[in-house]
Design an enzyme around this catalytic site. Structure first.
Site, PDB file in Angstrom:
ATOM      1  N   CYS A 102       0.886   1.198   6.771  1.00  0.00           N
ATOM      2  CA  CYS A 102       0.307   1.863   7.927  1.00  0.00           C
ATOM      3  C   CYS A 102       1.404   2.742   8.522  1.00  0.00           C
ATOM      4  O   CYS A 102       2.522   2.731   8.028  1.00  0.00           O
ATOM      5  CB  CYS A 102      -0.172   0.816   8.925  1.00  0.00           C
TER       6      CYS A 102
ATOM      7  N   CYS B 180      -4.792   3.076   7.074  1.00  0.00           N
ATOM      8  CA  CYS B 180      -4.907   4.157   8.053  1.00  0.00           C
ATOM      9  C   CYS B 180      -6.349   4.671   8.107  1.00  0.00           C
ATOM     10  O   CYS B 180      -7.061   4.631   7.118  1.00  0.00           O
ATOM     11  CB  CYS B 180      -3.998   5.305   7.663  1.00  0.00           C
TER      12      CYS B 180
ATOM     13  N   CYS C 291      -1.792   8.630   6.325  1.00  0.00           N
ATOM     14  CA  CYS C 291      -1.221   7.430   5.717  1.00  0.00           C
ATOM     15  C   CYS C 291       0.166   7.724   5.158  1.00  0.00           C
ATOM     16  O   CYS C 291       0.429   8.825   4.676  1.00  0.00           O
ATOM     17  CB  CYS C 291      -2.113   6.930   4.587  1.00  0.00           C
TER      18      CYS C 291
END
Length: 141
Positions: A13, A85, A90
């Site tokens: 993330c 994400c 991302c």
């Protein structure tokens, strides 16, 4: 548990503060020593207190966790990469490992109108979504 086709997984993330940290804890609890689990982010910050609280409700302790940079992860050590994400970009992870993308909205928010209970509910929904996806990977075992 069904036979998994990987022995290590990396949850990615941006901040490595909520979704990826919760995924790391839930995967470790689910798969134990069978899978090496890690999480990281492209712009690590700190573990979100709401993530710590919601995982504690599930019997998992994130108090000693800290946000890690994706640059600290050896690409050769990862068999599967899972990005979490949704609206944000991302992180990149240069590896030949297969990738899964779980576009989960970030439960964290700076919206001052959200109450503590509303924030906890956002984090609980995210944890539930992660658990459901983990069950898909291993066949629900």
């Amino acid at each position: 548990m069904s036979v998994l086709n990987f022995t290590s997984v990396l949850f990615l993330c941006v901040a490595n503060s909520a979704r990826s940290q919760m995924a790391e804890a839930l995967a470790r609890a689910r798969w134990g020593e069978q899978v090496r689990v890690a999480s990281a982010g492209s712009q690590p910050t700190r573990v979100n207190p709401y993530a710590i609280k919601v995982m504690r409700e599930r019997g998992l302790d994130l108090a000693s966790h800290y946000s890690k940079s994706v640059t600290t992860i050896d690409p050769a050590s990862v068999d599967l990469v899972i990005t979490l994400c949704a609206d944000e970009a991302c992180p990149l992870f240069l590896s030949k490992a297969p990738r899964l993308h779980w576009p989960l909205p970030d439960p964290a928010s700076d919206d001052p109108s959200l109450t503590r209970d509303a924030m906890l509910e956002r984090f609980r929904r995210t944890a539930d979504a992660i658990e459901a996806r983990l069950a898909e990977i291993d066949g629900g075992a």
